[in-house]
Design a protein around this motif. Sequence first.
Motif, short mmCIF file in Angstrom:
data_model
loop_
_atom_site.label_atom_id
_atom_site.label_comp_id
_atom_site.label_asym_id
_atom_site.label_seq_id
_atom_site.Cartn_x
_atom_site.Cartn_y
_atom_site.Cartn_z
N ALA A 36 1.13 -1.62 0.07
CA ALA A 36 0.12 0.02 0.34
C ALA A 36 0.52 0.87 -0.03
N GLN A 75 -5.26 -1.32 2.11
CA GLN A 75 -5.54 0.13 1.82
C GLN A 75 -6.12 0.65 3.24
N ASN A 128 -2.91 1.05 5.60
CA ASN A 128 -1.98 2.33 4.97
C ASN A 128 -2.93 3.36 5.41
N GLY A 174 -6.36 4.09 4.44
CA GLY A 174 -6.82 4.56 3.41
C GLY A 174 -6.94 5.44 2.07
N PHE A 175 -4.72 4.44 1.87
CA PHE A 175 -4.51 5.40 1.22
C PHE A 175 -3.02 3.99 0.51
N HIS A 176 -3.21 3.53 -1.62
CA HIS A 176 -2.94 2.37 -1.44
C HIS A 176 -2.34 2.71 -2.91
N TYR A 177 -0.69 2.81 -3.19
CA TYR A 177 -0.16 3.21 -3.65
C TYR A 177 -0.64 3.19 -5.19
N TRP A 233 -3.07 1.15 -5.85
CA TRP A 233 -4.71 1.23 -6.02
C TRP A 233 -5.61 2.32 -5.43
N ASP A 234 -4.89 2.79 -5.17
CA ASP A 234 -6.23 4.18 -5.18
C ASP A 234 -6.65 4.82 -5.72
N GLU A 235 -6.61 5.37 -7.38
CA GLU A 235 -7.97 5.01 -8.17
C GLU A 235 -8.66 4.43 -8.25
#
Length: 277
Positions: free
Chosen positions: A48, A124, A127, A129-132, A134-136
Motif C-alpha cells: 500500500a 489500503q 495504510n 485509506g491510501f494505496h500507492y 490501487w488508490d484510484e
Amino acid sequence: MAEQTAETADAHLWRNETRSLVSGVNLVVLIAAIAAGVFGVFDSMTDADGDRFWGNLVVAAPGIYAGWCMLEIAWKRLASIATVMLRLVSACFFAPVFVAAPIAVIQTIAIAFPGVRDAIAEAQARNGGFHYYWDEGIGQQLFLVPLGGYAIGMCIPLGVALIVTLPIISIRAPHIAAQGSHLEKVDGARRISTTGFVFVGLGATTLGIVLWVFGDGGSILEFPDGVARFLNALSYGYADWDDVMWLLGVLCVVAGVGLMGWGCVRVLFARGRAAQG
C-alpha cells in the motif's frame, strides 16, 4: 502483378520479423518479462505504501522485453540498414504488446476473485485509506497499467537504439550504418571512422541528455561548481547521485556533440570534393 508480388514480400517480411520476436532467446526474455510483470501485479496489491521495488515491474516489464529485442539486433549479421529499421518499428510498436497484454489479462482475472479485492482493501485500510498502486480504483488500474506499460515499452527501444545498438553497428559494421546516407560520400577508411564518430556521438549525446535530465539538471555554466561540490563531498566519503548523474551527463553531451560535429565536418568536406568533380 508486380504490386501483388511486393505486397506478398512485405507480408513475408513482417511474418518473419514477428516470428523472430517470439523465438530463441527472445522467447525466453518474453516469458521472463511476463512472469516479472505478473509478480509485480500481485506484489503491488499488498504494498500500500509503494515502498517495494517489485510493483514497478508491472509497467517496466514491457520496456525490458522491447529494449532487449532492440539490443539483440546489434550483434546479428545484417544485410542492410533496413533490417535495423524494421526491428526498431517492431520493437517500439509490437513487442510491448506481447508483455502488456498478458499482464493485463492476468490482472483482470485475478481481480475477479473477491479474495484478491479484499487483500487490496485490507492493505489500503492498514495504510490510512491510501494505496500507492490501487488508490484510484480497480477500474482505472486495469486501464492504466497496460497503457502505461505499453507507453514506456515504446520509448525504451528507441533509447536503446540510439545509445547502444546504432553505435555498436557503426563500429562492427560501418558499411551497414552508413548505407543510404551522405556518409557514403566519405572515401575509404575515413568512412569507417566517420561513421563511428557520428553514431557514437549520437549515442553519447542521447545518454548524456537522459543523465542530465534525471540528475541534478543544473545549467552547463554550473559545471565547475558542480565538480567542486562533488569533490568536496567525496572527501567526506559520500557522493550525491543526482550530482554524479548530472556531471556525467554534461560530459557525455559535450563529448557526443564534439564527435558528431567532427563526423559532420568530414561529411561536408567529402560532399564538397564530390561536387567539385
